[in-house]
Design an enzyme around this catalytic site. Sequence first.
Site, PDB file in Angstrom:
ATOM      1  N   ASP A 336      19.944 -30.574  27.590  1.00  0.00           N
ATOM      2  CA  ASP A 336      21.048 -30.138  26.713  1.00  0.00           C
ATOM      3  C   ASP A 336      20.975 -28.632  26.499  1.00  0.00           C
ATOM      4  OD1 ASP A 336      23.015 -29.787  24.894  1.00  0.00           O
ATOM      5  OD2 ASP A 336      21.978 -30.743  23.244  1.00  0.00           O
ATOM      6  N   GLU A 375      27.593 -22.923  21.844  1.00  0.00           N
ATOM      7  CA  GLU A 375      28.126 -24.284  21.697  1.00  0.00           C
ATOM      8  C   GLU A 375      27.394 -24.994  20.575  1.00  0.00           C
ATOM      9  OE1 GLU A 375      28.416 -28.709  22.716  1.00  0.00           O
ATOM     10  OE2 GLU A 375      26.717 -27.453  22.256  1.00  0.00           O
TER      11      GLU A 375
HETATM   12  C1  NAG Z   1      27.198 -28.847  27.740  1.00  0.00           C
HETATM   13  O1  NAG Z   1      27.975 -28.070  28.566  1.00  0.00           O
HETATM   14  C2  NAG Z   1      29.221 -28.609  28.864  1.00  0.00           C
HETATM   15  C3  NAG Z   1      29.867 -27.865  29.955  1.00  0.00           C
HETATM   16  O2  NAG Z   1      30.301 -26.616  29.526  1.00  0.00           O
HETATM   17  C4  NAG Z   1      29.978 -28.459  27.615  1.00  0.00           C
HETATM   18  O3  NAG Z   1      31.328 -28.757  27.823  1.00  0.00           O
HETATM   19  C5  NAG Z   1      29.399 -29.426  26.685  1.00  0.00           C
HETATM   20  O4  NAG Z   1      30.013 -29.334  25.461  1.00  0.00           O
HETATM   21  C6  NAG Z   1      27.937 -29.199  26.479  1.00  0.00           C
HETATM   22  N1  NAG Z   1      27.444 -30.433  26.025  1.00  0.00           N
HETATM   23  C7  NAG Z   1      26.963 -30.621  24.829  1.00  0.00           C
HETATM   24  C8  NAG Z   1      26.714 -32.017  24.462  1.00  0.00           C
HETATM   25  O5  NAG Z   1      26.697 -29.719  24.114  1.00  0.00           O
HETATM   26 ZN    ZN Z   2      22.979 -29.862  21.829  1.00  0.00          ZN
END
Ligand code: NAG
Ligand code: ZN
Length: 562
Positions: A336, A375
């Site tokens: 992750d 993210e």
């Molecule tokens: C991991 O990366 C993907 C691809 O960009 C992204 O869309 C996704 O949200 C991420 N996954 C998580 C669970 O954070």
């Molecule tokens: Zn995460």
Amino acid sequence: MLQQGGFHVEDDRKKFKATQYIKCMVPMLVVGIVLASVILALSVLTLTKINKKVDEIQIHKQRSITGLARSQQSSNSFLSSSIRIDEVMSHLNELQRIATASNGTRAVNTLGFNRTLDYITNYLKANTNLKVTHSFFNIKDFQLARDPVLISSMNGVIKNYTYSTNLSVADFYHVEFSTSLNLSTFTQITVIPNVACSDNDWNTAIPPPAGRIVLVKRGICPFQDKVQLAEKYNAKAVLLYNDGQTPERISPVEISVSQENTLPVLFLSFTVGQALATASQTAPKNVSVRLVIDVKDLPPLPVGNICADTPTGDPTQTIIIGSHSDSVPGGPGINDNGSGSAANLALAVALARLFRTPSYHKFRYRVRFCWWGAEEIGLLGSDHHVKQAKNSSIIGERLSDYLVNLNYDMLASPNYIFGIYDGRTAKNDTPAQALPGSNKITSLFRDWFVEQHLPWDYTDFSGRSDYGPFLAEGIVAGGLFSGASGVKSVEQRNRYDAILGQGLGGIPDITEDPCYHKACDSIENINIFAYEKMVQAAAYALENLGRKEDLRSWLYPRKRMP
Ligand SMILES: *[C@@H]1O[C@H](CO)[C@@H](O)[C@H](O)[C@H]1NC(C)=O
Ligand SMILES: [Zn+2]
Ligand SMILES: *[C@@H]1O[C@H](CO)[C@@H](O)[C@H](O)[C@H]1NC(C)=O
Ligand SMILES: *[C@@H]1O[C@H](CO)[C@@H](O)[C@H](O)[C@H]1NC(C)=O
Ligand SMILES: *[C@@H]1O[C@H](CO)[C@@H](O)[C@H](O)[C@H]1NC(C)=O
Ligand SMILES: *[C@@H]1O[C@H](CO)[C@@H](O)[C@H](O)[C@H]1NC(C)=O
Ligand SMILES: *[C@@H]1O[C@H](CO)[C@@H](O)[C@H](O)[C@H]1NC(C)=O
Ligand SMILES: *[C@@H]1O[C@H](CO)[C@@H](O)[C@H](O)[C@H]1NC(C)=O
Ligand SMILES: *[C@@H]1O[C@H](CO)[C@@H](O)[C@H](O)[C@H]1NC(C)=O
């Protein structure tokens, strides 16, 4: 992947099982019951050996790797067969090397994050002719000026709770982007019924939440949604608490709310939250708290997004593929979301390589590969990109230039599922124009897994990952997810075993990724068998979409005139 409860709720996903397989299994019910009893007995045995489970996963992974040799090559996609798993793994090893050399993390505002961006950029520049761009944006930064304080008075009994950065001993924990509050007099709490996700929950709360401290349990919707409802109903502060559904869901959890949040928020253990809720139901029902949260704003932090575009293809019809480049602070983030990032990099390199082969017809559409920053603290990188696109008038940079967003998060969970975002589970307020295409993307992946004789599951599509900001603006989205804190069921294990061979179906009754958001999310945490299949599926989907005659009409079918 954002912290579950925050951004994915595994509880919901169980409702969206691969129903056709379940139907197929009905005639075998009797056999199934016998089998299930044996398996149940076995899994009871397994449960008694909790500390051996991680070892078992290691063994399972060894078997999976052996299984790789006899797994069939996908023959239906050039792109898919041109990606080599050792190439993907070499990127992942590089991310692990970066984390190891950077205090074990690749989170934003660390050297590990910057080095991740450098690695991706340099690799793309050295090995492809893709057009690479960096864009930086600022996120809020903060520091606790002192440890927060929480004191309760439950029907006359005063209790002072423990704050600790060691969550296993903490009664409560701070929440990122909480505001400050110094509440030096006891203020009564209101327990919000159910899990505080609906207006009805807030409207039926007694006494009404306005001006009071609200107590809110984990579950169903993201924490951000609960806190936004608390703002809407004029609560003074929010005490979130864990739900105690499993032993891992007792302690407080490290989460963040929106950067725009205006309320003080704390996260309580299940034990503390439950005690407050129970006391509120017990005469004389006089439950109040005092609290201090003292947050100091720091200068904003720059965070980078990277995008890499094919030089060919129509920029007003762009396929955008994303993964996130940051990890959580507490770990190297190799599954992750290193697994998504490395897969995305390998996909970009493989496509650029094929496009140099004269016999390979280039796509009519531009492909843009992106690695989103931040993210883990609220989809900030992808959200920033979408906001910029909404405001842009440059051809190729406008939101209307995007046809579809494919998202690859975690792709290599040790106790994996082959999870496909289920278009039907998009949030109710998703613009209708995005729905038919998103359902088609779901089918596209599903058909590939079926054709490859692989098992699969539907997985939650309510926007708790980087595709969320695109989908919310009406852009078709889809993608894959190998599982995080969801528990693999006996039914899933049996179904995977039946299709893949005995022993390859994983371990029931434990989570899909026991190292999710932990320091052990390292290169050892990768299921190579699952990873290779997921990468092939991603490559297949890209090539299939890239080869469509008229992708826009396929994704956005016009309504028939009456
Ligand atoms: C991991 O990366 C993907 C691809 O960009 C992204 O869309 C996704 O949200 C991420 N996954 C998580 C669970 O954070
Ligand atoms: Zn995460
Ligand atoms: C690792 O952490 C130590 C102590 O906080 C710090 O001095 C050092 O600069 C960090 N190293 C990297 C590469 O981030
Ligand atoms: C990461 O890069 C950004 C942008 O170049 C810079 O401002 C920041 O100081 C760097 N952070 C670290 C921890 O090196
Ligand atoms: C509560 O505990 C904190 C930290 O242990 C301490 O600083 C504070 O003085 C205590 N407050 C009261 C009212 O006992
Ligand atoms: C957190 O507390 C637990 C229980 O006291 C202890 O076993 C563990 O070592 C602590 N972890 C850290 C990182 O200090
Ligand atoms: C909170 O307010 C009280 C009384 O107004 C004051 O004595 C105390 O120092 C304040 N605490 C903080 C952390 O600001
Ligand atoms: C409720 O408890 C608070 C805090 O201990 C106290 O100040 C208040 O007088 C109590 N109210 C009643 C009606 O007992
Ligand atoms: C949108 O673009 C305008 C003009 O380029 C700029 O002034 C404004 O700050 C932008 N807004 C956002 C939210 O980026």
